[in-house]
Design an enzyme around this catalytic site. Structure first.
Site, PDB file in Angstrom:
ATOM      1  N   CYS A  68       0.808  -1.208  -0.036  1.00 41.76           N
ATOM      2  CA  CYS A  68       0.098  -0.053   0.142  1.00 41.76           C
ATOM      3  C   CYS A  68       0.937   1.090  -0.027  1.00 41.76           C
ATOM      4  CB  CYS A  68      -1.069  -0.099   1.285  1.00 41.76           C
ATOM      5  SG  CYS A  68      -1.895   1.489   1.622  1.00 41.76           S
TER       6      CYS A  68
ATOM      7  N   CYS B  62       0.015   4.164   2.503  1.00 40.56           N
ATOM      8  CA  CYS B  62       0.286   3.693   3.946  1.00 40.56           C
ATOM      9  C   CYS B  62       1.819   3.939   4.064  1.00 40.56           C
ATOM     10  CB  CYS B  62       0.000   2.221   4.171  1.00 40.56           C
ATOM     11  SG  CYS B  62      -1.726   1.639   3.663  1.00 40.56           S
TER      12      CYS B  62
END
Lengths: 177, 108
Positions: free
Chosen positions: B32, B35
């Site tokens: 991700c 993230c």
């Protein structure tokens, strides 16, 4: 559906509607097309796919209907490196002032300095390109424009892997907006 | 030294129950990008507000039960718990200024 007409008529320049718009200033168009090839051609350090995913995300955010109509983001097909590049582009659009030392450090863990500089320049170039389309109210691409753009990307992907960077050819090469 | 602790499916509930401070849980995954881009800001907040807030992170790929139980549908998701109750949920990437604004009540 709201219909927004182009606010500046297209020029008689060769190329797709985006080229014809910029073609009111041929010298700028020539340099613009050459910059696209510099980003996507033989010398590029990042893949055409990565940069196209970045462009598609920018297109959704900036409000250039022409640019957005050339393709939707394919988030499910991103690898971790592409996901990071796309996230960085989203951050530029959302709040570029929030990009801080920590974010750049994360980017430098994944990308070389040359790659990161290419990515930052690409994001800024495409952000500006999208702004041109948004400000001028350029209409969405038609089927031929979309197919021409896809062909351009395919050629760039092939040529960047095997051939010297081609010279820009305005008649057949849509701008990667 | 990092102020962020890793939790997992087995330890997250116990950590939330035992916590004496609000707990910010960062649901993340290695693939991700958003993230990863947010991680330094969360680390800074954790270090600077260590006496006001616990910051923990949990890898959703390695810990699918927790992400299901806490209804994490997309990443990044950050949830703030107080007394084991969810008080705030932040979904999507944000920079440090926006994080601080959204978490202001737990940082003062």
């Amino acid at each position: 559906m709201e219909v927004v007409m182009p606010r500046i008529p297209l020029s008689n320049s060769a190329g797709d509607p985006y080229y014809r718009l910029i073609g009111h200033r041929p010298e700028i168009l020539t340099a613009w097309a050459a910059l696209d090839v510099a980003f996507l051609g033989e010398s590029s350090t990042l893949s055409v796919h990565l940069k196209e995913e970045v462009r598609k995300v920018l297109a959704q955010e900036v409000g250039c209907r022409y640019c957005a109509s050339l393709g939707l983001p394919g988030r499910e097909s991103l690898d971790p490196r592409e996901s990071l590049a796309v996230a960085f582009a989203e951050m530029v659009v959302k709040d570029h002032k929030a990009i801080d030392d920590g974010m750049i450090a994360v980017m430098r863990e994944e990308f070389t300095d040359a790659e990161l500089m290419e990515l930052i320049a690409w994001v800024c170039f495409k952000y500006g390109s999208n702004m041109v389309g948004a400000i001028t109210g350029l209409e969405p691409a038609d089927g031929d424009d979309v197919a021409g753009y896809k062909g351009f990307l395919d050629r760039m992907a092939d040529e960047s892997a095997t051939q010297p960077a081609p010279e820009p050819v305005l008649e057949s090469q849509p701008v990667g907006v | 030294m990092t102020a962020i602790r890793e939790v997992d499916d087995a330890s997250i509930d116990g950590f939330l129950v035992a916590a004496t401070l609000p707990v910010l849980v960062d649901f993340w995954a290695g693939w991700c990008g958003p993230c990863r881009l947010m991680a330094p800001a969360l680390a800074d907040l954790a270090a600077e507000h260590v006496d006001r807030l616990h910051v923990v992170k949990i890898d959703v790929d390695a810990n699918p039960d927790a992400s299901t139980r806490y209804r994490v549908l997309s990443l990044p998701t950050v949830i703030v718990f107080v007394g084991n109750e969810e008080r705030a949920r932040l979904v999507g990437m944000m920079g440090r200024p926006q994080l601080e604004a959204r978490l202001e009540a737990y940082l003062e």
